[in-house]
Design a protein around this motif. Structure first.
Motif, PDB file in Angstrom:
ATOM      1  N   PRO A 648      -4.631  -2.324  -8.048  1.00 56.49           N
ATOM      2  CA  PRO A 648      -3.216  -2.246  -7.676  1.00 56.49           C
ATOM      3  C   PRO A 648      -2.409  -1.546  -8.776  1.00 56.49           C
ATOM      4  O   PRO A 648      -2.534  -1.886  -9.958  1.00 56.49           O
ATOM      5  N   PRO A 649      -1.598  -0.540  -8.413  1.00 58.01           N
ATOM      6  CA  PRO A 649      -0.797   0.150  -9.419  1.00 58.01           C
ATOM      7  C   PRO A 649       0.409  -0.689  -9.837  1.00 58.01           C
ATOM      8  O   PRO A 649       0.691  -1.747  -9.248  1.00 58.01           O
ATOM      9  N   GLU A 650       1.119  -0.206 -10.859  1.00 56.02           N
ATOM     10  CA  GLU A 650       2.360  -0.857 -11.272  1.00 56.02           C
ATOM     11  C   GLU A 650       3.345  -0.852 -10.108  1.00 56.02           C
ATOM     12  O   GLU A 650       3.358   0.077  -9.306  1.00 56.02           O
ATOM     13  N   PRO A 651       4.186  -1.890  -9.971  1.00 51.49           N
ATOM     14  CA  PRO A 651       5.151  -1.915  -8.866  1.00 51.49           C
ATOM     15  C   PRO A 651       6.048  -0.672  -8.893  1.00 51.49           C
ATOM     16  O   PRO A 651       6.457  -0.199  -9.951  1.00 51.49           O
ATOM     17  N   VAL A 652       6.321  -0.149  -7.695  1.00 51.77           N
ATOM     18  CA  VAL A 652       7.218   0.999  -7.552  1.00 51.77           C
ATOM     19  C   VAL A 652       8.630   0.466  -7.352  1.00 51.77           C
ATOM     20  O   VAL A 652       8.844  -0.407  -6.499  1.00 51.77           O
ATOM     21  N   PRO A 653       9.614   0.952  -8.128  1.00 51.21           N
ATOM     22  CA  PRO A 653      10.990   0.459  -7.959  1.00 51.21           C
ATOM     23  C   PRO A 653      11.463   0.608  -6.519  1.00 51.21           C
ATOM     24  O   PRO A 653      11.157   1.603  -5.837  1.00 51.21           O
ATOM     25  N   ALA A 654      12.179  -0.386  -6.040  1.00 52.93           N
ATOM     26  CA  ALA A 654      12.607  -0.417  -4.643  1.00 52.93           C
ATOM     27  C   ALA A 654      13.451   0.789  -4.270  1.00 52.93           C
ATOM     28  O   ALA A 654      13.446   1.225  -3.112  1.00 52.93           O
ATOM     29  N   ASP A 655      14.184   1.357  -5.228  1.00 50.78           N
ATOM     30  CA  ASP A 655      15.054   2.490  -4.922  1.00 50.78           C
ATOM     31  C   ASP A 655      14.413   3.823  -5.311  1.00 50.78           C
ATOM     32  O   ASP A 655      15.106   4.841  -5.461  1.00 50.78           O
ATOM     33  N   ALA A 656      13.085   3.831  -5.456  1.00 55.62           N
ATOM     34  CA  ALA A 656      12.426   5.041  -5.969  1.00 55.62           C
ATOM     35  C   ALA A 656      12.367   6.173  -4.951  1.00 55.62           C
ATOM     36  O   ALA A 656      12.215   7.335  -5.323  1.00 55.62           O
ATOM     37  N   GLY A 657      12.484   5.868  -3.668  1.00 56.60           N
ATOM     38  CA  GLY A 657      12.367   6.918  -2.663  1.00 56.60           C
ATOM     39  C   GLY A 657      10.920   7.243  -2.352  1.00 56.60           C
ATOM     40  O   GLY A 657       9.989   6.606  -2.866  1.00 56.60           O
ATOM     41  N   TRP A 670      -9.090   9.261   5.877  1.00 59.42           N
ATOM     42  CA  TRP A 670      -9.081   7.822   5.605  1.00 59.42           C
ATOM     43  C   TRP A 670      -8.786   7.501   4.142  1.00 59.42           C
ATOM     44  O   TRP A 670      -8.166   6.475   3.840  1.00 59.42           O
ATOM     45  N   THR A 671      -9.192   8.365   3.199  1.00 64.00           N
ATOM     46  CA  THR A 671      -8.888   8.094   1.786  1.00 64.00           C
ATOM     47  C   THR A 671      -7.386   8.040   1.560  1.00 64.00           C
ATOM     48  O   THR A 671      -6.862   7.091   0.955  1.00 64.00           O
ATOM     49  N   LEU A 672      -6.663   9.039   2.051  1.00 63.29           N
ATOM     50  CA  LEU A 672      -5.215   9.068   1.864  1.00 63.29           C
ATOM     51  C   LEU A 672      -4.533   7.948   2.649  1.00 63.29           C
ATOM     52  O   LEU A 672      -3.517   7.391   2.211  1.00 63.29           O
ATOM     53  N   THR A 673      -5.082   7.582   3.799  1.00 62.14           N
ATOM     54  CA  THR A 673      -4.507   6.479   4.577  1.00 62.14           C
ATOM     55  C   THR A 673      -4.631   5.153   3.822  1.00 62.14           C
ATOM     56  O   THR A 673      -3.652   4.401   3.684  1.00 62.14           O
ATOM     57  N   MET A 674      -5.825   4.869   3.328  1.00 68.17           N
ATOM     58  CA  MET A 674      -6.042   3.598   2.630  1.00 68.17           C
ATOM     59  C   MET A 674      -5.300   3.546   1.296  1.00 68.17           C
ATOM     60  O   MET A 674      -4.757   2.504   0.902  1.00 68.17           O
ATOM     61  N   ALA A 675      -5.271   4.681   0.589  1.00 67.48           N
ATOM     62  CA  ALA A 675      -4.531   4.716  -0.677  1.00 67.48           C
ATOM     63  C   ALA A 675      -3.034   4.552  -0.432  1.00 67.48           C
ATOM     64  O   ALA A 675      -2.331   3.884  -1.222  1.00 67.48           O
ATOM     65  N   ALA A 676      -2.529   5.133   0.642  1.00 68.78           N
ATOM     66  CA  ALA A 676      -1.103   4.994   0.952  1.00 68.78           C
ATOM     67  C   ALA A 676      -0.742   3.538   1.206  1.00 68.78           C
ATOM     68  O   ALA A 676       0.340   3.079   0.822  1.00 68.78           O
ATOM     69  N   ARG A 677      -1.644   2.771   1.831  1.00 66.34           N
ATOM     70  CA  ARG A 677      -1.380   1.350   2.064  1.00 66.34           C
ATOM     71  C   ARG A 677      -1.241   0.602   0.733  1.00 66.34           C
ATOM     72  O   ARG A 677      -0.392  -0.281   0.592  1.00 66.34           O
ATOM     73  N   VAL A 678      -2.087   0.964  -0.231  1.00 65.62           N
ATOM     74  CA  VAL A 678      -2.009   0.327  -1.553  1.00 65.62           C
ATOM     75  C   VAL A 678      -0.666   0.648  -2.214  1.00 65.62           C
ATOM     76  O   VAL A 678      -0.007  -0.231  -2.790  1.00 65.62           O
ATOM     77  N   LEU A 679      -0.252   1.893  -2.082  1.00 71.38           N
ATOM     78  CA  LEU A 679       1.008   2.325  -2.690  1.00 71.38           C
ATOM     79  C   LEU A 679       2.205   1.696  -1.972  1.00 71.38           C
ATOM     80  O   LEU A 679       3.190   1.298  -2.607  1.00 71.38           O
ATOM     81  N   ARG A 680       2.097   1.594  -0.647  1.00 69.86           N
ATOM     82  CA  ARG A 680       3.168   0.912   0.111  1.00 69.86           C
ATOM     83  C   ARG A 680       3.266  -0.553  -0.316  1.00 69.86           C
ATOM     84  O   ARG A 680       4.355  -1.106  -0.481  1.00 69.86           O
ATOM     85  N   ALA A 681       2.114  -1.192  -0.501  1.00 61.02           N
ATOM     86  CA  ALA A 681       2.108  -2.605  -0.913  1.00 61.02           C
ATOM     87  C   ALA A 681       2.712  -2.777  -2.304  1.00 61.02           C
ATOM     88  O   ALA A 681       3.234  -3.849  -2.639  1.00 61.02           O
ATOM     89  N   ALA A 682       2.661  -1.708  -3.120  1.00 56.02           N
ATOM     90  CA  ALA A 682       3.240  -1.769  -4.464  1.00 56.02           C
ATOM     91  C   ALA A 682       4.738  -1.478  -4.459  1.00 56.02           C
ATOM     92  O   ALA A 682       5.364  -1.454  -5.523  1.00 56.02           O
ATOM     93  N   GLY A 683       5.318  -1.213  -3.274  1.00 49.04           N
ATOM     94  CA  GLY A 683       6.756  -1.051  -3.175  1.00 49.04           C
ATOM     95  C   GLY A 683       7.248   0.310  -2.740  1.00 49.04           C
ATOM     96  O   GLY A 683       8.463   0.507  -2.578  1.00 49.04           O
ATOM     97  N   ALA A 684       6.354   1.298  -2.544  1.00 48.60           N
ATOM     98  CA  ALA A 684       6.802   2.630  -2.127  1.00 48.60           C
ATOM     99  C   ALA A 684       7.377   2.573  -0.714  1.00 48.60           C
ATOM    100  O   ALA A 684       6.745   2.033   0.201  1.00 48.60           O
ATOM    101  N   ALA A 685       8.561   3.151  -0.545  1.00 46.08           N
ATOM    102  CA  ALA A 685       9.202   3.144   0.778  1.00 46.08           C
ATOM    103  C   ALA A 685       8.445   4.033   1.756  1.00 46.08           C
ATOM    104  O   ALA A 685       8.245   3.679   2.921  1.00 46.08           O
ATOM    105  N   GLU A 686       8.020   5.217   1.270  1.00 43.99           N
ATOM    106  CA  GLU A 686       7.245   6.142   2.081  1.00 43.99           C
ATOM    107  C   GLU A 686       6.224   6.828   1.186  1.00 43.99           C
ATOM    108  O   GLU A 686       6.442   6.984  -0.024  1.00 43.99           O
ATOM    109  N   VAL A 687       5.106   7.245   1.791  1.00 43.94           N
ATOM    110  CA  VAL A 687       4.088   7.983   1.048  1.00 43.94           C
ATOM    111  C   VAL A 687       3.849   9.313   1.762  1.00 43.94           C
ATOM    112  O   VAL A 687       3.595   9.346   2.966  1.00 43.94           O
TER     113      VAL A 687
END
Length: 696
Positions: A648-657, A670-687
């Motif tokens: 899990p990466p460092e949390p992404v600030p809620a207002d990061a865009g 599938w690699t980009l899909t699964m990685a995007a889920r990890v990034l979304r879970a860390a707080g990214a609004a969109e990937v």
């Protein structure tokens, strides 16, 4: 008991089929007489345009008129079926077709078969193993058929250029026929090995079988090879010359991406062309075929999807932008041209990257024995499994799994039933020797295509020799090709035109469509995901596809080469793609994925994009300790391997865009899909996924 049928009877039907000026040739009558009067089996190997369809329609009409049952024609070609049904109706023959595009009519057609209301039934080979058709309709056809025709019979042989596992099922249909039911197998493209294999597969090789094998010379074709250089130079050559080629024609490319690239390029030059590939919808294919038949387009830019069965007698040219891997396939495709014209131009523009495409298609051939045996083990003998349910249990993607199942069905190890597939329990042997010999034969064919390009001898004689033409004389020359006449197209390309074409082809940027649905059966692999994907990435971009005429070679060299800092031209292309991206909200941060093969390349690209785009650099999403490499071809297996693949990466600030997520290669998505889920879970609004290259 033979029938009292005369050549005049056959001539009268031919005139109904083809017009009052048509004349039945001696060899056509020989075939018709063998089938109708002598009730023999026949194997007809004759060049495209010889008139094979006239033989079986005339035979069908004559047999029906003397009280015999319907003729069954097995053909893989929807376009050919449409043309044949229309021709049959003109001759007063009641014909119908059963294929994937007329599902709504199947029940009515089945009833017409049972009511003996049809003269001719055309079926696709896939129908022969549809459980309903196989069990309810086929027995009556086999019992009552007046004639069985196997069209494009080379498809039954994996030594031919267009092997189709479904064709092997025709053996069981022929085996159930009465002894006096004639069988006709036809093809235009078969060398000695294919002819022998077809005869053995279909049981049409006995002593009483009529074999009609004619010469393969095509007196209208002018064969040329033009060594015009790199992809941009070859595309520029085509753009400069296509307008002066006679009539309308076909330009063949080796991949779907190339077909679309070339069609777009030529349209920008004001030429009326369209792309035609295996991905083109059936209704659109029919419209494009009609446009070419009516000369509403100068050319269709096509893959091999436009091949057997398309009949435009006055087709003026066939150009290949890249060489097919087989002389047999090449002869079959160029045979579309010049059937009813005095002269047709046939031009090959080969490229050094052709062999890369050949290797790719060879890599997806029949799988290793261990994978095939896994398929057999997963099937019960009494509980059917659908293809979709079987897919997550074996590491094969859908298309290769379907091919394996068809081969196993033909070999008797599995059986298709309502609800899917079952095992039969019958012993099965992996024919290692045959597959190895087949691989060697394909390598020889590839070398033969290279030899065709380099030969100083007659090009038509070279192709005829590859197909074991029985009429080819020693030292025979066609007198028409570039080597025979000394008349050659100049390979020179205007430097400014080539550079303009290069810039057009090298315009970077291809949309990357996100995965929308989880593969079925993930629960069997311990993954609790199903249905629609709700936490994945937005649509993304790649600089280009590995198969593109423009960026393909550059990206292949980059990803096949050693790891290193991202080159400036690649950074410039990436910036152009990002500048043209019509995102709703601009990304404010960038992160790269860990890479086992190109960590410096991807890290440096991320850093350069962060600097140039003033994006927050979130660093690299690292692999988790003990992660499993995601090398599976099958979607479910791949998703399972990617689950938990990253720490899990460092949390992404809620207002990061939105966050730009950078990788080297987008293949299955599938690699980009699964990685995007990890990034979304860390707080990214969109990937927003971004990769250097895509595979499709």
């Amino acid at each position: 008991m033979g029938l009292m049928v005369t050549r005049d009877d056959a001539q009268a039907i031919l005139e109904q089929l083809a017009g009052p000026g048509a004349l039945l040739r001696d060899d056509q009558w020989t075939a018709i007489e063998a089938l109708v009067v002598q009730r023999r089996r026949a194997l007809v190997v004759q060049r495209t345009g010889w008139g094979k369809s006239a033989v079986y329609f005339i035979a069908a009409k004559l047999l029906r008129g003397t009280g015999h049952g319907a003729t069954v024609i097995v053909s893989p070609l929807l376009a050919l079926m449409r043309n044949q049904v229309a021709a049959a109706e003109r001759a007063g023959v009641h014909a119908a077709t059963i294929n994937s595009s007329n599902v709504a009519e199947w029940d009515d057609i089945h009833q017409r078969v049972r009511d003996a209301d049809l003269d001719v039934l055309l079926v696709s080979p896939e129908r022969l193993n549809n459980p309903d058709f196989r069990d309810a309709v086929l027995p009556a056809l086999a019992r009552d058929a007046g004639l069985v025709v196997v069209d494009e019979a080379h498809c039954v042989s994996d030594w031919g250029h267009d092997f189709r596992p479904d064709y092997r099922r025709i053996r069981s249909l022929i085996a159930e026929l009465g002894t006096d039911v004639p069988v006709l197998a036809t093809t235009a493209t078969a060398n000695d090995r294919v002819v022998e294999d077809v005869a053995a597969q279909l049981g049409v090789g006995g002593r009483d079988t009529l074999v009609l094998r004619g010469g393969l010379d095509r007196e209208s074709l002018r064969l040329s090879v033009v060594q015009a250089g790199n992809p941009a130079q070859r595309a520029a050559w085509l753009a400069d010359h296509i307008g002066s080629l006679p009539g309308s024609g076909i330009v063949y490319t080796l991949t779907v991406a190339q077909a679309h690239d070339v069609a777009a390029l030529l349209r920008e030059r004001g030429l009326p062309v369209a792309a035609y590939t295996g991905a083109t919808e059936a209704a659109e294919r029919e419209q494009l075929e009609a446009d070419l038949l009516a000369d509403r387009v100068k050319a269709l830019i096509a893959t091999s999807a436009l091949g057997m069965g398309f009949d435009k007698p006055d087709l003026g040219f066939v150009v290949h932008l890249g060489a097919p891997s087989s002389p047999i396939a090449y002869y079959q495709q160029v045979g579309r041209a010049g059937r009813a014209t005095e002269r047709a131009e046939v031009i090959l523009l080969p490229g050094r990257e052709d062999a890369d495409v050949w290797r790719y298609f060879a890599s997806v051939a029949f799988p290793a024995e261990s994978l095939v045996r896994k398929v057999i083990r997963e099937l019960d003998t009494d509980r059917p499994l659908s293809t979709a349910a079987l897919e997550p249990l074996v590491d094969l993607n859908r298309s290769r799994l379907e091919m394996v199942l068809k081969v196993l069905d033909v070999d008797g190890a599995v059986r298709r039933v309502k609800g899917g597939w079952v095992g039969t329990g019958a012993p099965w042997e992996y024919d290692e020797a045959r597959y190895r010999t087949l691989d060697e034969a394909r390598r020889r064919e590839q070398q033969a295509m290279l030899d065709y390009q380099a030969t100083q001898g007659c090009r038509m004689a070279f192709l005829r020799a590859q197909l074991d033409d029985p009429d080819l004389g020693a030292d025979e020359r066609c007198g028409r090709c570039d080597n025979c006449t000394g008349e050659r197209y100049s390979a020179d390309v205007d430097a400014a035109a080539a550079e303009d074409t290069r810039r057009t082809l090298m315009r970077p940027g291809v949309e990357l469509s996100p995965r929308k649905q989880w593969p079925t059966g993930l629960a069997k692999l311990g993954i609790d995901l199903s249905g629609r994907i709700t936490d994945g990435p937005q649509p993304g971009r790649v600089i280009g596809r590995l198969t593109d005429l423009g960026w393909g070679a550059r990206l292949r060299a980059l990803l096949d080469g050693p790891d290193g800092e991202v080159p400036d031209d690649v950074v410039t292309a990436a910036v152009k793609v990002l500048a043209a991206w019509d995102w709703a909200v601009r990304p404010t941060a960038v992160m790269s994925l860990d890479s086992a093969t190109h960590p410096v390349l991807i890290t440096s690209l991320r850093s350069r994009l962060a600097e140039l785009g003033r994006l927050t650099d979130l660093g690299t999403m690292r692999y988790a300790p003990g992660r499993r490499p995601a090398t599976a071809a099958n979607s479910a297996y791949r998703v399972a391997a990617l689950s938990g693949a990253w720490s899990p990466p460092e949390p992404v600030p809620a207002d990061a865009g939105p966050v730009l997520l950078v990788d080297d290669l987008a293949d299955t998505g599938w690699t980009l899909t699964m990685a995007a889920r990890v990034l979304r879970a860390a707080g990214a609004a969109e990937v927003l996924p971004f990769a250097l290259a895509g595979t499709s």
